[in-house]
Design an enzyme around this catalytic site. Structure first.
Site, PDB file in Angstrom:
ATOM      1  N   ILE A   1      -5.591  -5.719   5.040  1.00  0.00           N
ATOM      2  CA  ILE A   1      -6.150  -5.248   5.651  1.00  0.00           C
ATOM      3  C   ILE A   1      -6.457  -3.762   4.584  1.00  0.00           C
ATOM      4  O   ILE A   1      -7.217  -2.546   5.732  1.00  0.00           O
ATOM      5  CB  ILE A   1      -4.723  -5.759   7.017  1.00  0.00           C
ATOM      6  CG1 ILE A   1      -5.151  -6.316   7.551  1.00  0.00           C
ATOM      7  CG2 ILE A   1      -4.479  -3.864   8.139  1.00  0.00           C
ATOM      8  CD1 ILE A   1      -4.704  -7.373   8.610  1.00  0.00           C
TER       9      ILE A   1
ATOM     10  N   ASP B   1       7.616   2.795  -5.575  1.00  0.00           N
ATOM     11  CA  ASP B   1       8.569   2.135  -4.565  1.00  0.00           C
ATOM     12  C   ASP B   1       8.722   2.617  -3.787  1.00  0.00           C
ATOM     13  O   ASP B   1       9.213   3.032  -3.326  1.00  0.00           O
ATOM     14  CB  ASP B   1       9.597   0.960  -5.369  1.00  0.00           C
ATOM     15  CG  ASP B   1      10.953   0.350  -4.813  1.00  0.00           C
ATOM     16  OD1 ASP B   1      10.215   0.054  -3.778  1.00  0.00           O
ATOM     17  OD2 ASP B   1      12.122  -0.251  -4.815  1.00  0.00           O
TER      18      ASP B   1
ATOM     19  N   LYS C   1       9.155  10.632   5.660  1.00  0.00           N
ATOM     20  CA  LYS C   1       9.564  12.024   5.196  1.00  0.00           C
ATOM     21  C   LYS C   1       8.801  12.238   3.694  1.00  0.00           C
ATOM     22  O   LYS C   1       8.746  14.234   3.568  1.00  0.00           O
ATOM     23  CB  LYS C   1      11.082  11.426   4.074  1.00  0.00           C
ATOM     24  CG  LYS C   1      11.287  11.099   5.783  1.00  0.00           C
ATOM     25  CD  LYS C   1      12.578  12.567   6.035  1.00  0.00           C
ATOM     26  CE  LYS C   1      13.255  13.343   5.623  1.00  0.00           C
ATOM     27  NZ  LYS C   1      13.701  14.165   6.546  1.00  0.00           N
TER      28      LYS C   1
ATOM     29  N   SER D   1       2.123  -2.395  11.998  1.00  0.00           N
ATOM     30  CA  SER D   1       2.812  -3.540  12.444  1.00  0.00           C
ATOM     31  C   SER D   1       2.385  -4.716  12.470  1.00  0.00           C
ATOM     32  O   SER D   1       1.711  -5.281  12.338  1.00  0.00           O
ATOM     33  CB  SER D   1       3.584  -2.455  13.945  1.00  0.00           C
ATOM     34  OG  SER D   1       4.993  -3.021  13.985  1.00  0.00           O
TER      35      SER D   1
ATOM     36  N   LYS E   1       9.889  -4.781  12.431  1.00  0.00           N
ATOM     37  CA  LYS E   1       8.595  -3.972  12.932  1.00  0.00           C
ATOM     38  C   LYS E   1       8.430  -3.588  14.411  1.00  0.00           C
ATOM     39  O   LYS E   1       8.296  -2.272  14.454  1.00  0.00           O
ATOM     40  CB  LYS E   1       6.884  -5.424  13.732  1.00  0.00           C
ATOM     41  CG  LYS E   1       7.148  -5.737  11.896  1.00  0.00           C
ATOM     42  CD  LYS E   1       6.073  -5.041  11.139  1.00  0.00           C
ATOM     43  CE  LYS E   1       5.584  -5.604  10.677  1.00  0.00           C
ATOM     44  NZ  LYS E   1       4.992  -4.518   9.277  1.00  0.00           N
TER      45      LYS E   1
ATOM     46  N   ILE F   1      -5.240 -11.872  11.955  1.00  0.00           N
ATOM     47  CA  ILE F   1      -6.621 -11.760  10.710  1.00  0.00           C
ATOM     48  C   ILE F   1      -7.046 -12.887   9.578  1.00  0.00           C
ATOM     49  O   ILE F   1      -6.603 -13.073   8.793  1.00  0.00           O
ATOM     50  CB  ILE F   1      -6.712  -9.901  10.337  1.00  0.00           C
ATOM     51  CG1 ILE F   1      -6.012  -9.251  11.789  1.00  0.00           C
ATOM     52  CG2 ILE F   1      -7.820  -9.447   9.511  1.00  0.00           C
ATOM     53  CD1 ILE F   1      -7.060  -9.251  12.384  1.00  0.00           C
TER      54      ILE F   1
END
Length: 313
Positions: free
Chosen positions: A32, A80, A140, A173, A191, A220
């Site tokens: 995706i 990571d 962040k 999500s 989520k 999907i």
């Protein structure tokens, strides 16, 4: 060889609308997210995708670059998302090589099928760390650049910015937590946290011009999730529960992404855009072909799928 355009983005979008813009995407080698980035690159953006697997990430970056002649697509492996330092290093390299970051897709995720009885504390924590902490670390690390981009590409809603759009983030999500879903407790909690993060980001940084939204894909076709989390012999029955009567395509997720990042999405902020053919409204607890509640009452172990916990830890 480049993919056919219709496989990853619709013809309705004007070429070049993201010219001179940069998109940064976690989990960018996935089915995706790679389609989302490919659509943005086709429409003018340069990109940086990150992932854990070096070979897979670098290979996908080269493949995405074929979407537009002259495109620059960086692929950084061994990143990571659970480590803020790892993400900050990737962001710094992206900005140094491409000049900034205008759009972000937070798409890194982990998933498998497991009942609560099977789900160890460590397994639960691993998903929370990748999905929730990883998304927060992405925020962040990239937020200063999004604020800068938003300041450069302001829009009053009346006239299009002459320099286009910028300063936008999308979180990938899901819809499991809308109704709850057996075998997906860990993902549902994660989520829900991501959705809350997006909403709070919209409130706190909307005044600075940054928009934050969620895309919640449904089933999907051709994705890792469908391949790993569903029994092959149950797919035909599952599709009957989707009101539109078919699986979604990655192109439809890409189109939603382009909408939110484009001039058409200027006033969309703090929203969860569900792209699932209304599947969640008929969502049943028979996750992946495991019949509810018999599977749970029998204390069975998830088998017959690639993405399942094989034992209690």
């Amino acid at each position: 060889m480049p993919l056919v355009k219709q496989e990853y983005v619709s013809d309705i979008w004007k070429d070049g609308i993201f010219e001179n813009k940069v998109i940064f995407c976690t989990g960018g080698a996935g089915t995706i997210c790679s389609a989302q980035v490919r659509a943005m690159v086709h429409l003018g953006a340069n990109a940086c995708i990150i992932g854990r697997n070096v070979e897979k990430t670098e290979k996908m970056a080269k493949d995405i670059a074929t979407a537009r002649q002259g495109a620059k697509v960086l692929g950084f492996g061994s990143v990571d998302v659970r480590s803020i330092e790892s993400l900050q290093t990737a962001v710094e390299k992206c900005v140094k090589e491409l000049g900034g970051i205008d759009f972000v897709i937070a798409g890194a995720a982990g998933n498998f099928l497991a009942s609560i009885n099977q789900l160890s504390t460590n397994a639960f924590k691993s998903v929370m760390d990748i999905d929730v902490l990883g998304s927060y670390n992405t925020v962040k690390a990239t937020l200063p650049h999004l604020v800068t981009s938003a300041g450069k590409h302001k829009c009053d809603g009346k006239t299009a910015s002459p320099t286009g759009t910028g300063g936008r983030i999308i979180f990938v999500s899901a819809t499991f937590h809308y109704t709850a879903m057996p075998l997906q407790t860990h993902v549902s909690v994660a989520k829900a946290g991501i959705d809350a993060l997006s909403n709070n980001l919209a409130l706190e940084f909307g005044p600075r011009g940054v928009t934050s939204n969620v895309i919640a894909p449904g089933p999907i076709a051709g994705t890792e999730g469908m391949d790993r989390l569903s029994k092959t012999d149950d797919l035909a029955n599952s599709i009957k529960c989707i009101p539109l009567g078919r699986w979604g395509t990655v192109k439809e997720i890409s189109d939603a992404t382009v909408f939110l990042f484009s001039d058409a999405g200027n006033y969309v902020n703090g929203h969860a855009l569900v792209v699932d053919g209304a599947a969640w409204r008929t969502q049943t607890p028979n996750m992946g072909g495991f019949k509810y509640p018999d599977f749970l009452l029998g204390d069975e172990v998830v088998t017959g799928v690639k993405g399942g916990k094989k034992s209690k830890l």
